[in-house]
Design an enzyme around this catalytic site. Structure first.
Site, PDB file in Angstrom:
ATOM      1  N   ASP A   1      33.817  34.801  47.585  1.00 21.97           N
ATOM      2  CA  ASP A   1      35.067  34.202  48.124  1.00 21.97           C
ATOM      3  C   ASP A   1      34.915  33.508  49.281  1.00 21.97           C
ATOM      4  O   ASP A   1      34.195  33.947  50.285  1.00 21.97           O
ATOM      5  CB  ASP A   1      36.172  35.227  47.902  1.00 21.97           C
ATOM      6  CG  ASP A   1      36.471  35.946  46.541  1.00 21.97           C
ATOM      7  OD1 ASP A   1      36.218  35.154  45.551  1.00 21.97           O
ATOM      8  OD2 ASP A   1      36.652  37.090  46.451  1.00 21.97           O
TER       9      ASP A   1
ATOM     10  N   ASP B   1      38.975  31.008  41.301  1.00 20.37           N
ATOM     11  CA  ASP B   1      40.376  31.563  41.291  1.00 20.37           C
ATOM     12  C   ASP B   1      41.559  30.608  41.521  1.00 20.37           C
ATOM     13  O   ASP B   1      42.518  30.739  40.785  1.00 20.37           O
ATOM     14  CB  ASP B   1      40.375  32.642  42.598  1.00 20.37           C
ATOM     15  CG  ASP B   1      39.261  33.783  42.560  1.00 20.37           C
ATOM     16  OD1 ASP B   1      38.929  34.151  41.448  1.00 20.37           O
ATOM     17  OD2 ASP B   1      38.917  34.214  43.594  1.00 20.37           O
TER      18      ASP B   1
END
Length: 213
Positions: free
Chosen positions: A149, A179
């Site tokens: 991430d 995401d």
């Protein structure tokens, strides 16, 4: 002759391929360029922060790692099967197909991390940057890689007088491109195509009933 089935199939394939390529390109660049938890400040409200997680989207944790990976793989398989069914239906709106394709691509992007990243990267630490295809092997076994991430948006900090939230940041999760695609597509699906979800469920029940007879 214009064949809408082929057209829809290509739309879905292009969307999934594009999202996965962009997602993986960003992740590989971050993984090979940043130490763990390193920041690159773009603006005061947009920061690239390299973190890794074992869980679901936005760094959430849910269940054992291996179970979660296999759950994602099965989910992606079912979504791809669902897309092949949608492409055979002329009445399905293109926007609905786009949303389902984005959800599939988002899930697939994170599945790749879980399956392969433990094998093809060395360990990331706060003082070392990972190496791709390290001579001593990766940091984890297959299916046990961690999701990368990097997008962090500290838009503002709650005033101290706000109960429970005072002093904390408005939006704390760090997430990735996959995401974002998944979350936005789910939002659009619920807002604009919920009736098609209901219709698809009714059609499935009718087909199951006909098969049982």
């Amino acid at each position: 002759m214009n064949n809408p089935h082929i057209s829809k199939g290509w739309i879905a394939a292009i969307i999934i391929a594009a999202v996965v390529i962009i997602d993986q390109a960003i992740k590989i660049w971050v993984k090979c360029s940043f130490a763990l938890y390193e920041d690159l400040r773009i603006t005061d409200w947009f920061i690239l922060r390299f973190v890794e997680n074992n869980g679901m989207a936005f760094g959430m944790e849910w269940g054992p790692k291996l179970f979660l990976t296999w759950f994602r793989i099965i989910a992606v398989g079912l979504l791809i099967y669902y897309i092949t069914r949608l492409c055979k239906k002329a009445t399905i709106p293109t926007g609905y197909l786009v949303c389902i394709s984005l959800i599939t691509a988002g899930a697939l992007g994170n599945v790749i991390d879980c399956i392969a990243y433990g094998q093809i990267f060395s360990e990331s630490t706060p003082v070392t940057v990972a190496q791709m295809f390290p001579p001593d092997g990766g940091y984890a076994s297959i299916f046990n890689g961690r999701v990368v991430d990097m997008f962090y948006f500290p838009l503002f900090t709650w005033p101290d007088w706000v109960p429970l939230l005072g002093g904390s940041e408005f939006f704390q999760p760090v997430f990735n491109f996959a995401d974002a695609c998944l979350s936005v597509s789910v939002f659009l699906l619920v807002c604009f195509y919920s009736k098609h979800l209901v219709a698809e469920e009714d059609n499935k029940k009718t087909e199951d009933g006909d098969t049982a007879q």
